[in-house]
Scaffold this motif. Sequence first.
Motif, PDB file in Angstrom:
ATOM      1  N   LYS A 289     -26.788 -17.963   9.325  1.00 56.24           N
ATOM      2  CA  LYS A 289     -26.421 -16.969  10.547  1.00 56.24           C
ATOM      3  C   LYS A 289     -24.822 -16.439   9.915  1.00 56.24           C
ATOM      4  N   SER A 290     -26.262 -15.168   8.902  1.00 60.91           N
ATOM      5  CA  SER A 290     -25.436 -14.025   8.900  1.00 60.91           C
ATOM      6  C   SER A 290     -26.295 -12.630   7.995  1.00 60.91           C
ATOM      7  N   ARG A 291     -26.293 -11.396   8.529  1.00 61.55           N
ATOM      8  CA  ARG A 291     -27.032 -10.537   8.659  1.00 61.55           C
ATOM      9  C   ARG A 291     -26.078  -9.481   7.254  1.00 61.55           C
ATOM     10  N   GLU A 292     -25.902  -9.684   6.423  1.00 57.35           N
ATOM     11  CA  GLU A 292     -24.769  -8.528   5.524  1.00 57.35           C
ATOM     12  C   GLU A 292     -25.092  -7.323   4.850  1.00 57.35           C
ATOM     13  N   ARG A 293     -24.860  -6.062   5.156  1.00 55.46           N
ATOM     14  CA  ARG A 293     -25.125  -5.480   4.039  1.00 55.46           C
ATOM     15  C   ARG A 293     -25.833  -5.436   2.526  1.00 55.46           C
ATOM     16  N   ILE A 294     -26.439  -4.612   2.017  1.00 61.59           N
ATOM     17  CA  ILE A 294     -26.227  -4.873   0.740  1.00 61.59           C
ATOM     18  C   ILE A 294     -26.180  -3.486  -0.661  1.00 61.59           C
ATOM     19  N   VAL A 295     -24.985  -3.265  -0.761  1.00 60.56           N
ATOM     20  CA  VAL A 295     -24.382  -2.110  -1.443  1.00 60.56           C
ATOM     21  C   VAL A 295     -24.720  -2.353  -3.099  1.00 60.56           C
ATOM     22  N   PHE A 296     -24.555  -1.584  -3.791  1.00 63.35           N
ATOM     23  CA  PHE A 296     -24.805  -1.104  -4.724  1.00 63.35           C
ATOM     24  C   PHE A 296     -23.257  -0.706  -5.523  1.00 63.35           C
ATOM     25  N   GLU A 297     -22.555  -1.350  -6.382  1.00 61.60           N
ATOM     26  CA  GLU A 297     -21.587  -0.907  -6.555  1.00 61.60           C
ATOM     27  C   GLU A 297     -21.164  -1.764  -8.326  1.00 61.60           C
ATOM     28  N   LYS A 298     -20.506  -1.644  -8.715  1.00 66.65           N
ATOM     29  CA  LYS A 298     -19.801  -1.897 -10.598  1.00 66.65           C
ATOM     30  C   LYS A 298     -21.011  -2.454 -10.917  1.00 66.65           C
ATOM     31  N   ASP A 299     -22.159  -1.261 -11.273  1.00 67.45           N
ATOM     32  CA  ASP A 299     -23.157  -2.302 -11.579  1.00 67.45           C
ATOM     33  C   ASP A 299     -24.209  -3.378 -11.166  1.00 67.45           C
ATOM     34  N   SER A 300     -23.874  -3.130 -10.310  1.00 63.75           N
ATOM     35  CA  SER A 300     -24.396  -4.473  -9.600  1.00 63.75           C
ATOM     36  C   SER A 300     -24.690  -4.512  -8.312  1.00 63.75           C
ATOM     37  N   TYR A 301     -25.529  -5.430  -7.124  1.00 64.57           N
ATOM     38  CA  TYR A 301     -25.851  -5.263  -5.752  1.00 64.57           C
ATOM     39  C   TYR A 301     -25.011  -6.075  -5.326  1.00 64.57           C
ATOM     40  N   HIS A 302     -24.243  -6.082  -4.442  1.00 66.81           N
ATOM     41  CA  HIS A 302     -23.336  -6.977  -3.751  1.00 66.81           C
ATOM     42  C   HIS A 302     -23.868  -6.977  -2.100  1.00 66.81           C
ATOM     43  N   VAL A 303     -23.915  -8.548  -1.746  1.00 67.47           N
ATOM     44  CA  VAL A 303     -23.697  -7.999  -0.291  1.00 67.47           C
ATOM     45  C   VAL A 303     -22.466  -8.212   0.294  1.00 67.47           C
ATOM     46  N   LEU A 304     -22.111  -7.582   1.341  1.00 70.24           N
ATOM     47  CA  LEU A 304     -21.087  -7.636   2.107  1.00 70.24           C
ATOM     48  C   LEU A 304     -20.373  -8.881   2.044  1.00 70.24           C
ATOM     49  N   ASN A 305     -19.516  -8.914   2.215  1.00 71.73           N
ATOM     50  CA  ASN A 305     -18.460 -10.376   3.178  1.00 71.73           C
ATOM     51  C   ASN A 305     -19.070 -11.329   2.595  1.00 71.73           C
ATOM     52  N   THR A 306     -19.148 -10.946   1.965  1.00 76.47           N
ATOM     53  CA  THR A 306     -19.926 -12.568   0.868  1.00 76.47           C
ATOM     54  C   THR A 306     -19.515 -12.669  -0.742  1.00 76.47           C
ATOM     55  N   GLU A 307     -20.025 -13.438  -1.719  1.00 73.91           N
ATOM     56  CA  GLU A 307     -19.306 -13.395  -3.218  1.00 73.91           C
ATOM     57  C   GLU A 307     -20.535 -13.404  -3.627  1.00 73.91           C
ATOM     58  N   THR A 308     -21.985 -12.644  -2.797  1.00 74.32           N
ATOM     59  CA  THR A 308     -22.799 -12.858  -3.642  1.00 74.32           C
ATOM     60  C   THR A 308     -23.728 -11.489  -4.554  1.00 74.32           C
ATOM     61  N   ARG A 309     -23.972 -11.438  -5.820  1.00 70.72           N
ATOM     62  CA  ARG A 309     -24.112 -10.369  -6.395  1.00 70.72           C
ATOM     63  C   ARG A 309     -25.394 -10.545  -6.977  1.00 70.72           C
ATOM     64  N   PHE A 310     -26.337  -9.733  -6.932  1.00 68.89           N
ATOM     65  CA  PHE A 310     -27.588  -9.658  -8.321  1.00 68.89           C
ATOM     66  C   PHE A 310     -26.793  -8.398  -9.107  1.00 68.89           C
ATOM     67  N   THR A 311     -27.879  -8.546  -9.810  1.00 69.23           N
ATOM     68  CA  THR A 311     -27.944  -7.709 -11.385  1.00 69.23           C
ATOM     69  C   THR A 311     -29.731  -7.081 -10.630  1.00 69.23           C
ATOM     70  N   GLU A 312     -29.850  -6.005 -11.520  1.00 66.80           N
ATOM     71  CA  GLU A 312     -30.971  -5.967 -10.891  1.00 66.80           C
ATOM     72  C   GLU A 312     -32.741  -6.758 -11.330  1.00 66.80           C
ATOM     73  N   VAL A 313     -31.748  -7.184 -12.242  1.00 64.97           N
ATOM     74  CA  VAL A 313     -33.222  -8.316 -12.807  1.00 64.97           C
ATOM     75  C   VAL A 313     -32.998  -9.309 -12.104  1.00 64.97           C
ATOM     76  N   GLU A 314     -31.586  -9.633 -11.487  1.00 62.71           N
ATOM     77  CA  GLU A 314     -31.789 -10.778 -10.518  1.00 62.71           C
ATOM     78  C   GLU A 314     -31.860 -10.926  -8.984  1.00 62.71           C
ATOM     79  N   LEU A 315     -31.741  -9.008  -8.682  1.00 67.38           N
ATOM     80  CA  LEU A 315     -32.131  -8.745  -7.449  1.00 67.38           C
ATOM     81  C   LEU A 315     -33.738  -9.096  -7.193  1.00 67.38           C
TER      82      LEU A 315
END
Length: 536
Positions: A289-315
């Motif tokens: 039900k969603s398609r949200e942008r991925i942005v790089f901020e504060k040394d992690s990859y954040h899915v906008l409008n969500t709580e989802t974040r990834f480190t580079e290894v997790e990504l």
Amino acid sequence: MDVAYISYHDTGFFSQTITDYINDLPELRQFYSHRPNIKGFAELLANKKVVADRTILHKVLTEQYQGISDFVRPNGRSDLVGENLELLKRDNTYTVTTGHQLNIFAGPLYFIYKIVTAIKLARELKTSFPDKNFVPVYWMASEDHDFAEINYTNIGGKKVHWWYEAAGATGRINPDSMRQALNQYKGVLGLAGHAPELAAIVEKAYTGFDKLADATRYLVNALFGQYGLVIIDADDSRFKQQFAPIMERDIIEQNSFKNITATNIELQKLGVHIQVNPREINFFYLQDKSRERIVFEKDSYHVLNTETRFTEVELRKEIAAHPEYFSPNVVMRPLYQECILPNIAYIGGGAEVVYWLELKSTFEHYHVDFPVLILRNSGLVVRKESAAKIKKMELSTADLFKTADTIKNEWVKKHSEHTLTLQDEWKELQSVFEKIRLRAYKVDNTLAPSAEAVQARLKKAIDNLEKKLVKAEKRNYQTRLEQIDQVKAELFPKDSLQERTENFGLLYVKWGQQFIDELIKNFEPLDFKFAVLTEN
């Protein structure tokens, strides 16, 4: 239908960049690979490196078609779609692709024209390269999330709207809430001619499937399956797995952003209007039900409008485990397409061709062949009733693309019993003013500009008087000139090209499948001419 052709430039509806591309402006050559002609295709085919996995392509497409039972239409034509699916497994088979969003009821006419261009070009390439096979493909933009761009169509002066609050990829939306729009569309079609046939197709499409992508596949297959068109939905984990290495690199290294940004600077130096600007990360995170942008901020990859974040290894782990969760945006989708299809040509509208010019450096970075860019065919359909008015008014094909006021003024000047131009009189006045200017100069050389200013004011007054003469004479031909307004309103609704506004439905009601046949017969993909199709 009778057909007449006019250059894209003379229509006044196409950008300078497009006419420059068609006319082979040397400065643009660095932004594409091969010219859009048979020689260009021969050069590409001689060195084409297919990176697509043909086995996976065949398997996924075959599965996607399992829900469609209309491979063989009632008229008994052969299963060309099935044959083309089998051909895709061969090393000498290539695709000719066009793509578009999942507009309800096929949206505006150019949706149809894109696909017709792909079908016709595939045939022409087979004639030129008989030892190879060419399959026309419609790429469904099923991951696009801009529902507001696809939830309506204009037909017969009415806007048919699908009122629904949608989120996420449009291809995954259930069309079960379309009943009101479906009934309205069928109501406009009426009961005459081929209306029952088209009504049955759209009824089955939008009530027989639980995803808009599947509904669109059914509709498009019903119209074009008999010509061998293959429809692809790239929202599949197996396709994404092939693209995963590039997705990972581009998100982390931001290569597309760097390359396209540099290219856009060079294009702007040539006066090209940039169609799309890249982001640092050109991928979305895709869920049901969603398609949200991925942005790089504060040394992690954040899915906008969500709580989802990834480190580079997790990504990296997420891409490896779930590549289907990552969706390319408009600047990366073309590269994705070329990675999963054995493609040699992309067919798009004017804006699409221009934004593809922005992408070549990214293709080169990832060592993926850049396809031949083809401007889709454009057309204007003129009904017999309008054709009769046009003939009676003695208008040419080129005249149709002028403004209504220009056509009226030219027509009145041509047919009036009076002389409505004051050009001869102005020439006489110019001679007089030349004498005045010279006399004023002899008396005082600073008076010459004053004489010229008086002359300019008089020229403006003469022009206004001429306009009044034409306006007065137009009143004498009011009934005849109203026909021009009627013709322009029908052929250029909202002062735009017919193909950009009107749905194909009523044309299909009148001519049925013959309408598609006529388009295929008269469109010439490599001639780059605007086709005016007149009912005979």
